[in-house]
Design a protein around this motif. Structure first.
Motif, mmCIF file in Angstrom:
data_model
loop_
_atom_site.group_PDB
_atom_site.id
_atom_site.type_symbol
_atom_site.label_atom_id
_atom_site.label_comp_id
_atom_site.label_asym_id
_atom_site.label_seq_id
_atom_site.Cartn_x
_atom_site.Cartn_y
_atom_site.Cartn_z
ATOM 1 N N ARG A 1 0.827 -1.205 0.000
ATOM 2 C CA ARG A 1 0.000 0.000 0.000
ATOM 3 C C ARG A 1 0.861 1.255 0.000
ATOM 4 O O ARG A 1 0.555 2.228 -0.701
ATOM 5 N N ALA A 2 1.957 1.249 0.774
ATOM 6 C CA ALA A 2 2.842 2.409 0.806
ATOM 7 C C ALA A 2 3.502 2.633 -0.548
ATOM 8 O O ALA A 2 3.617 3.775 -1.019
ATOM 9 N N LEU A 3 3.935 1.541 -1.199
ATOM 10 C CA LEU A 3 4.581 1.673 -2.501
ATOM 11 C C LEU A 3 3.598 2.231 -3.536
ATOM 12 O O LEU A 3 3.930 3.157 -4.302
ATOM 13 N N ALA A 4 2.384 1.688 -3.572
ATOM 14 C CA ALA A 4 1.403 2.147 -4.551
ATOM 15 C C ALA A 4 0.995 3.597 -4.288
ATOM 16 O O ALA A 4 0.893 4.413 -5.221
ATOM 17 N N PRO B 1 11.831 2.909 0.504
ATOM 18 C CA PRO B 1 12.008 1.872 1.535
ATOM 19 C C PRO B 1 11.028 0.720 1.384
ATOM 20 O O PRO B 1 11.334 -0.407 1.766
ATOM 21 N N ALA B 2 9.845 0.990 0.799
ATOM 22 C CA ALA B 2 8.887 -0.100 0.596
ATOM 23 C C ALA B 2 9.398 -1.102 -0.431
ATOM 24 O O ALA B 2 9.193 -2.313 -0.290
ATOM 25 N N THR B 3 10.078 -0.621 -1.484
ATOM 26 C CA THR B 3 10.624 -1.563 -2.473
ATOM 27 C C THR B 3 11.662 -2.478 -1.853
ATOM 28 O O THR B 3 11.753 -3.662 -2.208
ATOM 29 N N PHE C 1 17.679 -9.070 -4.618
ATOM 30 C CA PHE C 1 18.406 -7.836 -4.326
ATOM 31 C C PHE C 1 19.413 -7.511 -5.425
ATOM 32 O O PHE C 1 19.734 -6.344 -5.655
ATOM 33 N N ALA C 2 19.927 -8.525 -6.091
ATOM 34 C CA ALA C 2 20.847 -8.270 -7.200
ATOM 35 C C ALA C 2 20.142 -7.523 -8.324
ATOM 36 O O ALA C 2 20.668 -6.530 -8.864
ATOM 37 N N LEU C 3 18.953 -7.970 -8.699
ATOM 38 C CA LEU C 3 18.200 -7.305 -9.754
ATOM 39 C C LEU C 3 17.765 -5.908 -9.315
ATOM 40 O O LEU C 3 17.792 -4.951 -10.102
ATOM 41 N N TRP C 4 17.354 -5.774 -8.059
ATOM 42 C CA TRP C 4 16.955 -4.465 -7.515
ATOM 43 C C TRP C 4 18.137 -3.494 -7.548
ATOM 44 O O TRP C 4 18.019 -2.360 -8.015
ATOM 45 N N GLY C 5 19.290 -3.942 -7.068
ATOM 46 C CA GLY C 5 20.464 -3.078 -7.046
ATOM 47 C C GLY C 5 20.978 -2.753 -8.434
ATOM 48 O O GLY C 5 21.436 -1.627 -8.698
#
Length: 484
Positions: A66-69, A107-109, A126-130
């Motif tokens: 909800r925070a991310l959206a 921070p939500a992601t 985390f690799a793909l995110w980073g």
């Protein structure tokens, strides 16, 4: 799921960097002057950094999806407001609102990945995110320049509208909801953290223009001293009051905004410090190098921008390959390798600048090495920071790490900029700034040498505070069936 979280993080990074090359168009169209154009960039940064801790806790309490959206929709709405802004006041308000939306999204992601994935899959996530963040950090400026040149500066802000809506929709459809049923958002702590971090970041950002003690050329008229010392004092007092309040809440058995026991978790402490140093080097390096390229070597902006392709592609490559390294040597060694590459590249660039040479191929190779290290380190720092955190601490830890990154980037621009321009010869100042960057990265490498994160996803749980009425809570993980 990973693609949605990565897209949300990329939206935040691009919105932070895409405006830089649109500044001349803003000045010409709205007549706001160079100082006003600078505030268009800084309003986002200051609000973003000041709200990160409390926004991370909001995600923990009311739902990370909800925070991310919600944050993505705020970014989209504020982007539309900025694109239609009739004057400077509305534009600055829109940028501040974008910073608030970014504080909810980022921070939500991170925490939604940390709360959902475990084991080797978590390292891949985390690799793909980073990798996405490392790559988009270099793309933002190029995208802003292209949109400004072809469609005008308003297109820079309008572009975030469809992207923000798409991220919000994808979050609703693809992400599982996760939240903590206990605790609440501490309004006093949120106010103290926002005021303290905001004042500190504002002091760092405005220090060169306002002056660190004596009033600078852009300081408010009539002040006997610069406002910067007042801001620093405010930041220190708010930080002290925030620490006292968090200890009291923890002792009473309540859930504080940032638990003091987090600082006793070695993986969180060392990982957050390393993240701040990485941001210090990344933003400081990209701030001072253009002065060497254009003012010393006489290159055009187009020629200099070609070199930015090397670290961008290398960062993406490094981030994408971290999952393989993590499976073999673990996240700790992967981060060390990244920091070592960054430090070696910064030292090599310092020697190159000090020697007065300007070989394009060697400079590109060193920047590629730096980008590779950035991709390796950035991709796994989030995993290490959250490795030993559970429950209520996931969102707070995410917000704390991102806050440290924002403070580190502000320090990088302020400190390395001051070192660069204090030298009698600009090339010597750039060389000293690069040498200082290399030194800071070596220190970060030493700090992370004894990281507590173990291989294979087996981590020690952080000790929870005890107090009257405290009941340990277990965090149910959603059965998502998610795959990479």
């Amino acid at each position: 799921m990973i693609a949605t979280a990565s897209a949300g993080a990329a939206l935040v990074v691009v919105d932070a960097t895409v405006v830089t090359l649109a500044a001349p168009g803003l000045v010409a169209d709205l007549g706001i002057g160079g100082g006003g154009a600078q505030w268009v960039v800084e309003a986002y940064t200051v609000v973003f950094a000041s709200l990160l801790l409390s926004a991370g806790r909001v995600g923990d309490r009311f739902g990370r999806r909800r925070a991310l959206a919600a944050g993505a929709l705020v970014l989209a709405g504020a982007g539309a407001l900025a694109a239609l802004a009739p004057g400077p006041a509305v534009l600055l308000l829109a940028r501040a609102l974008q910073g608030a939306g970014a504080a909810l999204v980022f921070p939500a992601t991170l925490s939604v990945l940390g709360a959902t994935f475990r084991g080797p899959v978590r390292g891949t996530a985390f690799a793909l995110w980073g990798a996405t963040i490392a790559a988009t950090a270099g793309v933002g400026g190029l995208l802003g320049g292209w949109l400004t040149t072809t469609l005008g500066w308003r297109a820079v802000f309008a572009a975030s509208v469809p992207v923000g809506v798409a991220v919000a929709l994808a979050a609703h459809l693809a992400l599982p909801e996760s939240r903590e049923r206990t605790g609440s958002v501490d309004p006093v702590g949120a106010l103290l953290s926002a005021a303290g971090v905001g004042a500190g970041v504002l002091a760092l950002v405005q220090g060169p223009a306002w002056g660190w003690w004596a009033p600078g050329p852009a300081a408010p008229a009539g002040w006997p001293v610069s406002p910067v010392p007042l801001l620093v004092g405010t930041a220190v007092l708010c930080a002290a009051a925030f620490g006292v309040r968090q200890r009291r809440l923890g002792a009473a058995g309540a859930v504080p905004l940032l638990s003091g026991h987090l600082l006793r978790v070695r993986s969180f402490r060392a990982g957050t410090a390393a993240a701040a140093v990485v941001s210090f080097g990344e933003f400081g390096l990209m701030f001072v190098l253009p002065f060497w390229w254009q003012d010393v070597l006489g290159w055009t902006a187009a020629q200099a921008s070609v070199l930015l392709v090397f670290p961008t592609v290398a960062a993406l490559t490094g981030g994408l390959t971290t999952s393989l390294l993590v499976r073999r040597v673990g996240p700790r060694a992967t981060v060390r390798a990244g920091l070592a590459c960054e430090g070696a590249a910064a030292a090599g660039l310092a020697l190159l600048v000090a020697g007065g040479a300007a070989p394009f191929a060697l400079g590109g190779a060193l920047l590629a090495l730096y980008g590779l290290g950035l991709g390796l380190a950035s991709a796994q720092l989030g995993s290490i920071v959250l490795a030993d955190l559970t429950g209520d601490d996931v969102g707070a830890g995410s917000g704390a790490m991102t806050t440290a990154q924002q403070v580190g980037s502000a320090f990088g621009v302020a400190v390395l900029g001051a070192v660069t321009f204090s030298a009698p010869v600009l090339a010597h100042g750039v060389a000293r700034a690069l040498g200082l960057t290399a030194t800071a990265l070596v220190v970060a490498l030493a700090v992370t040498w004894r990281l507590g994160a173990a291989r294979g996803g087996r981590h020690r749980r952080a000790r929870r505070p005890r107090g009257p009425g405290f009941r340990p809570q277990r965090t149910p993980l959603p059965d998502t069936g998610a795959t990479v």
